[in-house]
Scaffold this active site. Sequence first.
Site, PDB file in Angstrom:
ATOM      1  N   TYR A 197       3.853   0.533   2.781  1.00  0.00           N
ATOM      2  CA  TYR A 197       4.081  -0.405   3.604  1.00  0.00           C
ATOM      3  C   TYR A 197       3.314  -1.630   2.928  1.00  0.00           C
ATOM      4  CZ  TYR A 197      -1.127   0.754   4.662  1.00  0.00           C
ATOM      5  OH  TYR A 197      -2.398   1.467   4.611  1.00  0.00           O
ATOM      6  N   LYS A 220       2.564  -5.856   9.241  1.00  0.00           N
ATOM      7  CA  LYS A 220       2.716  -4.728   8.257  1.00  0.00           C
ATOM      8  C   LYS A 220       4.298  -4.442   8.278  1.00  0.00           C
ATOM      9  CE  LYS A 220      -1.763  -2.994   8.798  1.00  0.00           C
ATOM     10  NZ  LYS A 220      -2.755  -2.120   9.683  1.00  0.00           N
ATOM     11  N   HIS A 228      -5.811   1.748  13.014  1.00  0.00           N
ATOM     12  CA  HIS A 228      -6.532   0.705  12.368  1.00  0.00           C
ATOM     13  C   HIS A 228      -5.875  -0.608  12.486  1.00  0.00           C
ATOM     14  CE1 HIS A 228      -7.204   4.305   9.216  1.00  0.00           C
ATOM     15  NE2 HIS A 228      -8.163   4.367  10.249  1.00  0.00           N
ATOM     16  N   ASN A 242       0.818  -1.288  -0.130  1.00  0.00           N
ATOM     17  CA  ASN A 242       0.036  -0.021   0.133  1.00  0.00           C
ATOM     18  C   ASN A 242       0.957   1.264  -0.034  1.00  0.00           C
ATOM     19  OD1 ASN A 242      -2.136  -1.597   0.285  1.00  0.00           O
ATOM     20  ND2 ASN A 242      -2.397  -1.466   2.454  1.00  0.00           N
ATOM     21  N   ASP A 278     -12.349   8.118  10.988  1.00  0.00           N
ATOM     22  CA  ASP A 278     -11.477   7.928  12.485  1.00  0.00           C
ATOM     23  C   ASP A 278     -11.849   8.511  13.476  1.00  0.00           C
ATOM     24  OD1 ASP A 278     -10.082   6.122  10.550  1.00  0.00           O
ATOM     25  OD2 ASP A 278      -8.305   7.321  10.392  1.00  0.00           O
TER      26      ASP A 278
HETATM   27  C1  LIG Z   1      -6.629  -0.079   3.620  1.00  0.00           C
HETATM   28  C2  LIG Z   1      -6.928   0.108   2.257  1.00  0.00           C
HETATM   29  C3  LIG Z   1      -8.017   1.005   1.965  1.00  0.00           C
HETATM   30  N1  LIG Z   1      -8.677   0.906   0.655  1.00  0.00           N
HETATM   31  C4  LIG Z   1      -9.526   1.856   0.062  1.00  0.00           C
HETATM   32  C5  LIG Z   1     -10.606   2.209   1.053  1.00  0.00           C
HETATM   33  C6  LIG Z   1     -11.280   3.619   0.880  1.00  0.00           C
HETATM   34  O1  LIG Z   1     -11.975   3.816  -0.202  1.00  0.00           O
HETATM   35  C7  LIG Z   1      -9.569   4.200   0.561  1.00  0.00           C
HETATM   36  C8  LIG Z   1      -9.025   4.899   1.755  1.00  0.00           C
HETATM   37  O2  LIG Z   1      -9.049   3.987   2.735  1.00  0.00           O
HETATM   38  P1  LIG Z   1      -8.652   4.448   4.267  1.00  0.00           P
HETATM   39  O3  LIG Z   1      -9.449   5.755   4.660  1.00  0.00           O
HETATM   40  O4  LIG Z   1      -9.098   3.177   5.148  1.00  0.00           O
HETATM   41  O5  LIG Z   1      -7.006   4.790   4.260  1.00  0.00           O
HETATM   42  P2  LIG Z   1      -6.170   4.700   5.655  1.00  0.00           P
HETATM   43  O6  LIG Z   1      -6.804   5.760   6.310  1.00  0.00           O
HETATM   44  O7  LIG Z   1      -4.743   5.373   5.074  1.00  0.00           O
HETATM   45  O8  LIG Z   1      -6.213   3.479   5.920  1.00  0.00           O
HETATM   46  C9  LIG Z   1      -4.781   2.705   6.647  1.00  0.00           C
HETATM   47  O9  LIG Z   1      -4.490   3.475   7.623  1.00  0.00           O
HETATM   48  C10 LIG Z   1      -3.755   2.829   8.445  1.00  0.00           C
HETATM   49  C11 LIG Z   1      -2.263   3.548   8.659  1.00  0.00           C
HETATM   50  C12 LIG Z   1      -3.265   1.557   8.406  1.00  0.00           C
HETATM   51  O10 LIG Z   1      -2.186   1.041   9.147  1.00  0.00           O
HETATM   52  C13 LIG Z   1      -4.278   0.804   7.518  1.00  0.00           C
HETATM   53  O11 LIG Z   1      -3.332  -0.065   6.707  1.00  0.00           O
HETATM   54  C14 LIG Z   1      -5.061   1.212   6.633  1.00  0.00           C
HETATM   55  O12 LIG Z   1      -6.336   1.072   7.341  1.00  0.00           O
HETATM   56  O13 LIG Z   1      -8.936   3.223   0.146  1.00  0.00           O
HETATM   57  C15 LIG Z   1      -8.265  -0.393  -0.192  1.00  0.00           C
HETATM   58  O14 LIG Z   1      -8.765  -0.318  -1.245  1.00  0.00           O
HETATM   59  N2  LIG Z   1      -7.299  -1.266   0.181  1.00  0.00           N
HETATM   60  C16 LIG Z   1      -6.804  -1.089   1.438  1.00  0.00           C
HETATM   61  O15 LIG Z   1      -5.869  -2.034   1.654  1.00  0.00           O
END
Ligand SMILES: Cc1cn([C@H]2C[C@H](O)[C@@H](COP(=O)(O)OP(=O)(O)O[C@H]3O[C@H](C)C(=O)[C@H](O)[C@H]3O)O2)c(=O)[nH]c1=O
Length: 183
Positions: free
Chosen positions: A132, A72, A62, A49, A170
């Site tokens: 990561y 990770k 998360h 990612n 969040d």
């Molecule tokens: C995590 C993830 C998200 N997505 C999609 C889902 C949402 O439409 C978009 C943004 O997701 P999110 O707002 O959950 O992204 P982060 O806030 O950066 O989430 C991450 O933040 C912390 C730091 C973490 O360690 C996790 O790996 C992960 O939860 O990407 C995907 O398609 N695949 C994925 O593996």
Amino acid sequence: MTVEETTLKGCFVIKPNIFRDDRGLFFESFNDKVFKEETGIESVFVQDNISLSAKGVLRGLHFQTGRFAQAKLVSVIKGKALDVCVDIRKKSETFGQHFSIILDDIEKTQLYIPKGFAHGFLALDENTIFSYKCDNYYNKSTESGILFNDKTLNIDWRFPEEKLIVSEKDQVLPTFEAIVNAK
Ligand SMILES: Cc1cn([C@H]2C[C@H](O)[C@@H](COP(=O)(O)OP(=O)(O)O[C@H]3O[C@H](C)C(=O)[C@H](O)[C@H]3O)O2)c(=O)[nH]c1=O
């Protein structure tokens, strides 16, 4: 490469060897053989990612539950971040404890976070690129998390809370207590 286990069992700080010359630099960002030798962990990373964050963006805390829990290997490709992981392994001696570290594009330090941890980071520079490897696929239905400013965890993000940029998702994550009682 140097590898040092943190106070949280199974969580390692990894410092790659960086080869600098007048062209720039080179380093192995991941080497499975060395990783296994140094950590004793049979890694099977299946998903990489990358996120880009403005200064003050806080993503987390998360984790994915059950059989979709993810280990990770995190690092910063550009910029700087305060990275935090929380041990939520109920049987762990360090249950509820957290480890925080600065990751940046100078030292290129990496943090290996095993399954059973919540993870988050705060971008300390504009356009911080966070990268990561995960040893399990994204599974939205098993996504969970803990409020970044949970009173029990009492994480020092070293940044004025009013300047933080936190997603709506969040901002309404459960408390640590709610997660513990739900498990
Ligand atoms: C995590 C993830 C998200 N997505 C999609 C889902 C949402 O439409 C978009 C943004 O997701 P999110 O707002 O959950 O992204 P982060 O806030 O950066 O989430 C991450 O933040 C912390 C730091 C973490 O360690 C996790 O790996 C992960 O939860 O990407 C995907 O398609 N695949 C994925 O593996």
